[in-house]
Write a protein that holds these residues in place. Sequence first.
Motif, PDB file in Angstrom:
ATOM      1  N   VAL A  34      10.346   7.162   3.570  1.00 60.49           N
ATOM      2  CA  VAL A  34       9.447   6.067   3.922  1.00 60.49           C
ATOM      3  C   VAL A  34      10.022   5.360   5.148  1.00 60.49           C
ATOM      4  O   VAL A  34      11.191   4.976   5.146  1.00 60.49           O
ATOM      5  CB  VAL A  34       9.326   5.057   2.754  1.00 60.49           C
ATOM      6  N   VAL A  35       9.206   5.228   6.200  1.00 55.94           N
ATOM      7  CA  VAL A  35       9.688   4.566   7.414  1.00 55.94           C
ATOM      8  C   VAL A  35       8.884   3.302   7.699  1.00 55.94           C
ATOM      9  O   VAL A  35       7.660   3.353   7.828  1.00 55.94           O
ATOM     10  CB  VAL A  35       9.624   5.509   8.642  1.00 55.94           C
ATOM     11  N   GLY A  36       9.581   2.188   7.750  1.00 58.35           N
ATOM     12  CA  GLY A  36       8.996   0.913   8.170  1.00 58.35           C
ATOM     13  C   GLY A  36       9.862   0.335   9.271  1.00 58.35           C
ATOM     14  O   GLY A  36      10.608   1.075   9.925  1.00 58.35           O
ATOM     15  N   PHE A  37       9.807  -0.957   9.454  1.00 64.09           N
ATOM     16  CA  PHE A  37      10.642  -1.568  10.481  1.00 64.09           C
ATOM     17  C   PHE A  37      12.062  -1.763   9.961  1.00 64.09           C
ATOM     18  O   PHE A  37      12.259  -2.310   8.887  1.00 64.09           O
ATOM     19  CB  PHE A  37      10.064  -2.912  10.928  1.00 64.09           C
ATOM     20  N   ASP A  38      13.039  -1.310  10.724  1.00 62.52           N
ATOM     21  CA  ASP A  38      14.431  -1.368  10.275  1.00 62.52           C
ATOM     22  C   ASP A  38      15.343  -1.758  11.435  1.00 62.52           C
ATOM     23  O   ASP A  38      15.586  -0.964  12.343  1.00 62.52           O
ATOM     24  CB  ASP A  38      14.852  -0.015   9.695  1.00 62.52           C
ATOM     25  N   LEU A  39      15.855  -2.983  11.371  1.00 58.88           N
ATOM     26  CA  LEU A  39      16.796  -3.467  12.394  1.00 58.88           C
ATOM     27  C   LEU A  39      18.054  -2.616  12.434  1.00 58.88           C
ATOM     28  O   LEU A  39      18.753  -2.594  13.439  1.00 58.88           O
ATOM     29  CB  LEU A  39      17.228  -4.901  12.062  1.00 58.88           C
ATOM     30  N   HIS A  40      18.348  -1.948  11.307  1.00 62.51           N
ATOM     31  CA  HIS A  40      19.617  -1.226  11.191  1.00 62.51           C
ATOM     32  C   HIS A  40      19.468   0.265  11.493  1.00 62.51           C
ATOM     33  O   HIS A  40      20.291   1.059  11.038  1.00 62.51           O
ATOM     34  CB  HIS A  40      20.208  -1.453   9.806  1.00 62.51           C
ATOM     35  N   ILE A  97       0.835  -1.205   0.000  1.00 59.84           N
ATOM     36  CA  ILE A  97       0.000   0.000   0.000  1.00 59.84           C
ATOM     37  C   ILE A  97       0.877   1.265   0.000  1.00 59.84           C
ATOM     38  O   ILE A  97       0.489   2.297  -0.546  1.00 59.84           O
ATOM     39  CB  ILE A  97      -0.983  -0.008   1.191  1.00 59.84           C
ATOM     40  N   VAL A  98       2.050   1.180   0.617  1.00 67.28           N
ATOM     41  CA  VAL A  98       2.989   2.322   0.555  1.00 67.28           C
ATOM     42  C   VAL A  98       3.321   2.605  -0.911  1.00 67.28           C
ATOM     43  O   VAL A  98       3.259   3.752  -1.369  1.00 67.28           O
ATOM     44  CB  VAL A  98       4.293   2.031   1.338  1.00 67.28           C
TER      45      VAL A  98
END
Lengths: 227, 227
Positions: free
Chosen positions: A72-78, A10-11
């Motif tokens: 765009v911000v999602g889940f990021d381990l880094h 959807i993004v």
Amino acid sequence: MEEIVGTARIVATYLKDKNFTGKAYLIGSKGLGNELSAAGIDFFGLGPDPVQTDNLPEVFDAKFEKDVSAVVVGFDLHISYPKLLKAATFLSNPKCLFVATNTDEVFPAACDNTVPGTGTLVAAVETCSQRKAQIIGKPSTLMFSALAKEHNIDPKRAIMIGDRAKSDILFGKNVGMTTLLVYTGVNSKEDVEMWQTSLDPSDKLLIPDYTLDSLGDLLPLLENLTK
Amino acid sequence: MEEIVGTARIVATYLKDKNFTGKAYLIGSKGLGNELSAAGIDFFGLGPDPVQTDNLPEVFDAKFEKDVSAVVVGFDLHISYPKLLKAATFLSNPKCLFVATNTDEVFPAACDNTVPGTGTLVAAVETCSQRKAQIIGKPSTLMFSALAKEHNIDPKRAIMIGDRAKSDILFGKNVGMTTLLVYTGVNSKEDVEMWQTSLDPSDKLLIPDYTLDSLGDLLPLLENLTK
């Protein structure tokens, strides 16, 4: 998998709908990157971007490409300080879009640790950019608009089932669906009772139309219906 | 340097005042670490703590020492996902103290980039822990209490001079000092005019008693006084 649609897709749809043609900066996972690629959206930022020095001015004044039209911000381990610095700098341009997949503070407990979710990274970027992200996932209605268009869904004939009131139930109410909260995840019966007696109007929005201890309890009800 | 007191020292004073004897987890800089050490406070967490794998369950389920009685958040170039995971997990114990040096969203612009400040890290930890930090720096009055006790300061006879209304002016008002905002930093004359006409009561708290274009403009006024 045609029936499972993630916020990542959807993004991409959202950016295409905005006739996005520039370059996006991504704080997020490979999965989100893949969806952007599949939609033909040019982006960078995937993977580690660690601090290279303890010399503050060197970090603060870092030179990087600034021709960015969306963050765009999602889940990021880094997640790292250079990533926050870049996001804040790109977003200082008011024309730069700011999109996030969801605002979940933590992931549902699967272990002894409290596991930070995407919302934690969104809060960080919102704070340093002093802007609010356009949220794509629940409780935002963007997701539903995209799905309803594609599959011709009438919210009045649909039910939203979920275990997290702040996202699932609020989303269902936002689009006009009937809502059902199950107590097998984030929220409990005690939460619902608290919202029912709360004087805060925003708590009232979290009260579902129906509740069940678990989704399995739906089966006997459905069987009764079809008899 | 006797006259310059940083929030780092007040964090240490605050923990000592609470008769803190346990171990603290620090998201912060060497300077903050040095103050904790100087006060005899046992802590860990300084320096890089990078993600070692892209395997989510391995990161989420990481085993680490959990005998922590305070989480301290200051400015940390090495902010990382494992640090957020640890902070959130320690803070899931309601007895664990949660202290932060300040909430500044960004550092004052010294370059082309927008430079995330401590407040960005505090927002991230507050989000994943779903708790609010005890703020040590301005506008919190903790700093003043510590200083007033040590130096016998009467706020009615003191003036707070600053360039950031949300911290400096609000702090001055919180402790009962006269306040002077200078326009050489974060806030402008336009900001003050906006707060004066705003209907939001929290904006009214930002209006200083006096304003000056720069601190240098104070000199001729003082000269007139002493003539």
